[in-house]
Design a protein around this motif. Structure first.
Motif, PDB file in Angstrom:
ATOM      1  N   TYR A 206      45.221  31.085  40.621  1.00  0.00           N
ATOM      2  CA  TYR A 206      46.378  31.978  40.709  1.00  0.00           C
ATOM      3  C   TYR A 206      47.631  31.167  41.038  1.00  0.00           C
ATOM      4  N   PRO A 207      47.998  30.214  40.205  1.00  0.00           N
ATOM      5  CA  PRO A 207      49.111  29.323  40.554  1.00  0.00           C
ATOM      6  C   PRO A 207      50.440  30.040  40.758  1.00  0.00           C
ATOM      7  N   LEU A 208      50.644  31.170  40.093  1.00  0.00           N
ATOM      8  CA  LEU A 208      51.902  31.899  40.268  1.00  0.00           C
ATOM      9  C   LEU A 208      52.044  32.448  41.690  1.00  0.00           C
ATOM     10  N   CYS A 209      50.918  32.683  42.352  1.00  0.00           N
ATOM     11  CA  CYS A 209      50.979  33.189  43.725  1.00  0.00           C
ATOM     12  C   CYS A 209      51.608  32.168  44.662  1.00  0.00           C
ATOM     13  N   ALA A 210      51.466  30.895  44.351  1.00  0.00           N
ATOM     14  CA  ALA A 210      52.032  29.850  45.201  1.00  0.00           C
ATOM     15  C   ALA A 210      53.547  29.917  45.234  1.00  0.00           C
ATOM     16  N   GLU A 211      54.154  30.499  44.211  1.00  0.00           N
ATOM     17  CA  GLU A 211      55.612  30.592  44.137  1.00  0.00           C
ATOM     18  C   GLU A 211      56.148  31.851  44.807  1.00  0.00           C
ATOM     19  N   ALA A 212      55.243  32.752  45.223  1.00  0.00           N
ATOM     20  CA  ALA A 212      55.667  34.003  45.835  1.00  0.00           C
ATOM     21  C   ALA A 212      56.154  33.774  47.262  1.00  0.00           C
ATOM     22  N   GLU A 213      56.962  34.720  47.752  1.00  0.00           N
ATOM     23  CA  GLU A 213      57.469  34.618  49.124  1.00  0.00           C
ATOM     24  C   GLU A 213      56.323  34.666  50.125  1.00  0.00           C
ATOM     25  N   GLN A 214      55.300  35.486  49.830  1.00  0.00           N
ATOM     26  CA  GLN A 214      54.092  35.573  50.666  1.00  0.00           C
ATOM     27  C   GLN A 214      52.881  35.289  49.762  1.00  0.00           C
ATOM     28  N   PRO A 215      52.495  34.037  49.639  1.00  0.00           N
ATOM     29  CA  PRO A 215      51.436  33.673  48.681  1.00  0.00           C
ATOM     30  C   PRO A 215      50.120  34.406  48.896  1.00  0.00           C
ATOM     31  N   TYR A 216      49.738  34.655  50.148  1.00  0.00           N
ATOM     32  CA  TYR A 216      48.441  35.281  50.390  1.00  0.00           C
ATOM     33  C   TYR A 216      48.478  36.779  50.093  1.00  0.00           C
ATOM     34  N   VAL A 217      49.621  37.398  50.278  1.00  0.00           N
ATOM     35  CA  VAL A 217      49.785  38.782  49.841  1.00  0.00           C
ATOM     36  C   VAL A 217      49.738  38.848  48.316  1.00  0.00           C
ATOM     37  N   ALA A 218      50.386  37.897  47.685  1.00  0.00           N
ATOM     38  CA  ALA A 218      50.369  37.847  46.224  1.00  0.00           C
ATOM     39  C   ALA A 218      48.945  37.650  45.712  1.00  0.00           C
ATOM     40  N   LEU A 219      48.164  36.814  46.411  1.00  0.00           N
ATOM     41  CA  LEU A 219      46.760  36.613  46.032  1.00  0.00           C
ATOM     42  C   LEU A 219      45.995  37.931  46.142  1.00  0.00           C
ATOM     43  N   LEU A 220      46.142  38.615  47.267  1.00  0.00           N
ATOM     44  CA  LEU A 220      45.452  39.893  47.440  1.00  0.00           C
ATOM     45  C   LEU A 220      45.858  40.874  46.351  1.00  0.00           C
ATOM     46  N   SER A 221      47.143  40.952  46.063  1.00  0.00           N
ATOM     47  CA  SER A 221      47.618  41.886  45.038  1.00  0.00           C
ATOM     48  C   SER A 221      47.033  41.559  43.670  1.00  0.00           C
ATOM     49  N   ALA A 222      46.926  40.269  43.361  1.00  0.00           N
ATOM     50  CA  ALA A 222      46.366  39.866  42.067  1.00  0.00           C
ATOM     51  C   ALA A 222      44.897  40.240  41.968  1.00  0.00           C
ATOM     52  N   VAL A 223      44.151  40.073  43.067  1.00  0.00           N
ATOM     53  CA  VAL A 223      42.732  40.420  43.061  1.00  0.00           C
ATOM     54  C   VAL A 223      42.565  41.934  42.992  1.00  0.00           C
ATOM     55  N   VAL A 224      43.422  42.665  43.667  1.00  0.00           N
ATOM     56  CA  VAL A 224      43.388  44.127  43.593  1.00  0.00           C
ATOM     57  C   VAL A 224      43.534  44.576  42.142  1.00  0.00           C
TER      58      VAL A 224
END
Length: 478
Positions: A206-224
């Motif tokens: 999920y490389p795009l999540c690394a660019e998010a303001e909150q990467p771990y929230v972005a990771l959770l959202s992507a998995v959701v």
């Protein structure tokens, strides 16, 4: 070691360190022999499709560069947390890169690991055939899944309810990381390991999540989102997973761990395909709710990295709108409704209610629906117990179809409603023949399920009505 084949193996997961896995070695089996080999997948991996050494796919030998490990994880099983699980009969052998696509290789049934919990670490032929064929079926249906590269039998004895023989499946996926991979470190209070795993998954998948303001929230959202899409696909095609424990949920939204699965025959929303599931926790109609429940388990595990409960709740809340919207779209396609109208959701519910009331076969109903206008649903009506209920539904459906252009609808409906699915009785026939040493039916089913939407006259018998009394009970035993 054997240097005769081209793949170059690396081990990105090993870089996480010894806290995440245990070093293991496959236990050899006696007289390994081919049951089937997935040549199309081999081509995708850059492998030759012929002259492959069966020992390399049985654990009796390793490819150059393979260094097996068993992954650590935990999970909620039937709603109860189990603090340590891990790969009890699977070993991750390494990953290969071909055409820019990295894939992990995992050998299932390779023997004991430190996570075997007293078991022999083996898989038997019958369950291995089911997993091999179902991963092929799901691939053909376009549903996200791990894949199976090879199926190898042996004469090594394995004892379950009776004496059986060991078999091995080489599973392929971009990752075998599970929700439970995060849970184990959360419950142990190992935040450093939790962070390292999350960073690894983000960097690798999920490389795009690394660019998010909150990467771990972005990771959770992507998995959701991926999980919502996956479960919607299951519901649309009539697939029951059977054991949706959180350790059987993929961080990539893949169908993972084929145990007591089943495709619906007669449409029964409360169908339970696992005879060990006495309370129906993992019934067909419960799968969407369990998807959400397991995502809450993952979110809880990620809390030490986020520490923002409202944001986590917001990420989780997106599951139901995403699931509902995706399932609605899939069901509209199955019904041939390509020009959206406000009351389509009501028609979908009316259709499912009529099907349940009349005990109609799920896949066969939707496949025959493409011919509805040519015969006003006569072929479906002949299968109905309550003709009045069918006629009332058919009138509504016929009116709705007046709003649809009919020049391509039949073709489009047949492209989303499979003619061939892996019914339990078909898998059982292949198993029984294989146990007598005849693997031809495994090959036949594999070939047919590659193109489940196509008319395949040579496989017409695989679309025949299941005979009464052919129900097959499936358990977690493998």
């Amino acid at each position: 070691m054997n240097n005769s084949l081209p793949p170059h193996f690396t081990h990105p997961f090993r870089h996480l360190g010894a806290s995440f896995f245990a070093d293991v070695m496959p236990e050899p089996v006696l007289h390994p022999h081919w049951v089937h080999f997935n040549a199309p997948l081999a081509a995708q991996l850059g492998l030759p499709s012929t002259a492959l050494d069966v020992n390399l796919f049985s654990g009796n030998q390793l490819f150059e560069g393979q260094h097996p490990l068993a992954m650590l994880y935990a999970g909620h099983q039937f709603g109860h947390y189990t603090p340590q699980l891990g790969d009890g009969r699977a070993m991750q052998l390494g990953s290969t890169l071909h055409n820019g696509e990295r894939m992990e290789w995992q050998l299932k049934g390779a023997g004991r690991t430190p996570f075997s919990r007293g078991s022999d670490g083996r898989a038997v032929l019958r369950s291995s055939i089911r997993e091999y064929l179902c991963s092929a079926a799901m691939t053909g249906l376009g549903i996200p899944t791990t894949q199976a590269l090879s199926l190898v039998g042996s004469t090594t004895a394995v004892y379950r309810e009776q004496r059986e023989t060991a078999a091995l499946v080489m599973r392929i996926a971009p990752s075998f990381v599970r929700f439970g991979s995060f849970e184990v470190f959360f419950y142990r209070g190992q935040t450093d390991e939790l962070k390292a795993l999350a960073d690894f998954v983000i960097a690798e998948h999920y490389p795009l999540c690394a660019e998010a303001e909150q990467p771990y929230v972005a990771l959770l959202s992507a998995v959701v989102e991926r999980t919502a899409v996956l479960v919607a696909h299951w519901q649309a095609v009539g697939f029951c997973h059977g054991v949706l424990n959180s350790d059987n949920m993929s961080i990539l939204g893949l169908t993972l761990d084929y145990g007591p699965f089943g495709f619906l025959d007669t449409y029964n929303p409360s169908h339970i395909c696992n005879h060990s599931d006495h309370e129906g926790r993992y019934s067909f109609e419960n799968q969407p709710f369990i998807g959400s429940w397991n995502l809450h388990c993952l979110a809880q595990a990620l809390l030490p990295l986020i520490d923002d409960i409202p944001t986590v709740k917001s990420a989780l809340a997106a599951y139901w709108p995403q699931f509902t919207a995706h399932l609605h779209g899939l069901m509209c396609e199955k019904l041939g409704l390509f020009e959206p109208q406000h009351n389509d959701a009501d028609l979908i519910q009316d259709t499912l209610a009529m099907m349940a009331h009349n005990h109609l076969d799920y896949s066969r109903f939707f496949r025959r629906l493409a011919d509805f206008e040519s015969n006003q649903g006569a072929t479906i009506r002949n299968d109905c117990l309550d003709l009045t209920a069918f006629d009332a539904w058919a009138s509504k459906y016929a009116v709705r179809l007046l709003s649809e252009p009919n020049n391509t609808r039949t073709v489009r409906m047949n492209a989303v409603n499979p003619k061939y699915i892996l019914r339990n009785h078909l898998a059982q026939d292949a198993i029984e023949q294989a146990e007598r040493g005849d693997f031809s039916e495994v090959s036949t089913l594999f070939e047919c399920l590659q193109q489940p939407f196509q008319e395949q006259t040579q496989y017409e018998r695989l679309n025949a009505e299941p005979e009464e009394g052919m129900a097959v009970e499936v358990s977690c035993s493998s």
